[in-house]
Write a protein that holds these residues in place. Sequence first.
Motif, PDB file in Angstrom:
ATOM      1  N   ARG A 185       1.023  -1.288   0.285  1.00  0.00           N
ATOM      2  CA  ARG A 185       0.114   0.293  -0.691  1.00  0.00           C
ATOM      3  C   ARG A 185       1.104   1.557   0.607  1.00  0.00           C
ATOM      4  O   ARG A 185       0.332   1.950  -0.341  1.00  0.00           O
ATOM      5  CB  ARG A 185      -0.568  -0.088   1.031  1.00  0.00           C
ATOM      6  CG  ARG A 185      -0.243   0.577   2.121  1.00  0.00           C
ATOM      7  CD  ARG A 185      -1.124  -0.239   3.224  1.00  0.00           C
ATOM      8  NE  ARG A 185      -1.102   0.696   4.930  1.00  0.00           N
ATOM      9  CZ  ARG A 185      -0.002   0.304   5.828  1.00  0.00           C
ATOM     10  NH1 ARG A 185       0.135  -1.752   5.417  1.00  0.00           N
ATOM     11  NH2 ARG A 185      -0.095  -0.141   6.566  1.00  0.00           N
ATOM     12  N   HIS A 186       2.172   1.434   0.510  1.00  0.00           N
ATOM     13  CA  HIS A 186       2.917   2.382   0.753  1.00  0.00           C
ATOM     14  C   HIS A 186       3.511   2.657  -0.610  1.00  0.00           C
ATOM     15  O   HIS A 186       3.759   3.743  -0.884  1.00  0.00           O
ATOM     16  CB  HIS A 186       4.121   2.166   1.590  1.00  0.00           C
ATOM     17  CG  HIS A 186       3.339   1.886   2.756  1.00  0.00           C
ATOM     18  ND1 HIS A 186       3.596   2.325   4.333  1.00  0.00           N
ATOM     19  CD2 HIS A 186       3.694   0.506   3.785  1.00  0.00           C
ATOM     20  CE1 HIS A 186       3.141   2.177   4.877  1.00  0.00           C
ATOM     21  NE2 HIS A 186       3.221   0.996   4.812  1.00  0.00           N
ATOM     22  N   LEU A 187       3.956   1.562  -1.564  1.00  0.00           N
ATOM     23  CA  LEU A 187       3.673   2.411  -3.171  1.00  0.00           C
ATOM     24  C   LEU A 187       3.058   2.379  -4.180  1.00  0.00           C
ATOM     25  O   LEU A 187       3.255   3.320  -5.061  1.00  0.00           O
ATOM     26  CB  LEU A 187       4.478   0.751  -3.510  1.00  0.00           C
ATOM     27  CG  LEU A 187       4.642   0.832  -5.234  1.00  0.00           C
ATOM     28  CD1 LEU A 187       5.624   1.650  -5.785  1.00  0.00           C
ATOM     29  CD2 LEU A 187       5.241  -0.987  -5.461  1.00  0.00           C
ATOM     30  N   GLY A 188       2.034   2.038  -3.432  1.00  0.00           N
ATOM     31  CA  GLY A 188       0.505   2.818  -4.228  1.00  0.00           C
ATOM     32  C   GLY A 188      -0.094   4.300  -4.028  1.00  0.00           C
ATOM     33  O   GLY A 188       0.091   5.198  -4.429  1.00  0.00           O
ATOM     34  N   SER A 189       0.672   4.385  -2.162  1.00  0.00           N
ATOM     35  CA  SER A 189       0.157   5.451  -1.948  1.00  0.00           C
ATOM     36  C   SER A 189       1.232   6.340  -3.188  1.00  0.00           C
ATOM     37  O   SER A 189       1.411   8.266  -2.948  1.00  0.00           O
ATOM     38  CB  SER A 189       0.132   6.324  -0.701  1.00  0.00           C
ATOM     39  OG  SER A 189      -0.930   4.941  -0.012  1.00  0.00           O
ATOM     40  N   ALA A 190       3.055   6.277  -2.667  1.00  0.00           N
ATOM     41  CA  ALA A 190       3.703   7.018  -3.274  1.00  0.00           C
ATOM     42  C   ALA A 190       3.689   7.074  -4.858  1.00  0.00           C
ATOM     43  O   ALA A 190       3.859   8.180  -5.540  1.00  0.00           O
ATOM     44  CB  ALA A 190       4.621   6.154  -2.904  1.00  0.00           C
ATOM     45  N   LEU A 191       2.923   5.737  -5.812  1.00  0.00           N
ATOM     46  CA  LEU A 191       2.144   6.439  -7.189  1.00  0.00           C
ATOM     47  C   LEU A 191       1.488   7.561  -7.212  1.00  0.00           C
ATOM     48  O   LEU A 191       0.925   7.997  -8.192  1.00  0.00           O
ATOM     49  CB  LEU A 191       2.227   5.015  -7.772  1.00  0.00           C
ATOM     50  CG  LEU A 191       3.427   3.441  -8.052  1.00  0.00           C
ATOM     51  CD1 LEU A 191       2.573   2.453  -8.031  1.00  0.00           C
ATOM     52  CD2 LEU A 191       4.056   4.328  -9.225  1.00  0.00           C
ATOM     53  N   ALA A 192       0.684   7.211  -6.116  1.00  0.00           N
ATOM     54  CA  ALA A 192      -0.458   8.812  -6.375  1.00  0.00           C
ATOM     55  C   ALA A 192      -0.245   9.797  -6.153  1.00  0.00           C
ATOM     56  O   ALA A 192      -0.801  10.263  -6.889  1.00  0.00           O
ATOM     57  CB  ALA A 192      -2.122   7.860  -5.713  1.00  0.00           C
ATOM     58  N   ALA A 193       0.756   9.458  -4.723  1.00  0.00           N
ATOM     59  CA  ALA A 193       0.985  11.141  -4.515  1.00  0.00           C
ATOM     60  C   ALA A 193       2.641  11.556  -6.227  1.00  0.00           C
ATOM     61  O   ALA A 193       2.211  12.958  -6.493  1.00  0.00           O
ATOM     62  CB  ALA A 193       2.315  10.947  -3.841  1.00  0.00           C
TER      63      ALA A 193
END
Length: 206
Positions: free
Chosen positions: A104-112
Amino acid sequence: MKRFADGSGVVDVPVIDASVHIFFGSNKDLRQNFLREPFSSRGFPDYEMDWYGAPGGEYLNEAKGPNREYPGSDVDLVAEHLFVDRGVDVAVLHPMTRGIMPDRHLGSALAAAHNDMMVTRWLEHDEFGERFRGTIRVNPDDVAGALREIEKYKDHPRVVQIGVPLQSRELYGKPQFWPLWAAAEAAGLPVAVHIEVGAGVQFAPT
């Protein structure tokens, strides 16, 4: 503006394209310019990993950028197609991310990273920025991270909605998502639900 007779005169009606998909020019562009370590060297799906791939290819030949960038990555080219060729007055941008990641941290980094790209390259563009509106992408698998993104951009004058993937590992009506919907409501931002490119680990759309 399109002009229509309403019986009492002529009414000016703006033409709004409500879903303009924008992309990074390449994976290299995303990794080098907007993602920081430990995420920039991580693996994630390319845009080409679509749920429903078109048999003849995903894009029109003339849609790619001058250096073969992904369609929807060159601001000037997109503005020409929208505002000159098609007569659009305002375009609502929807960055296309990579689906739900196992981390989920990678997913949030991609969204950001997609949000940062949209705001800096498009919404604040010197020539065309005032004609663009933006969709802030959030990761529903990381509600705390999603709330940070909403807080960061909710007061930007050209941000008009938040966006979540159509595909999800859980039904969006479940209680773990309620803080996300409450934050969107408090910020006055509608939630746009859109199928993703770059399919991750989420279930198929229902």
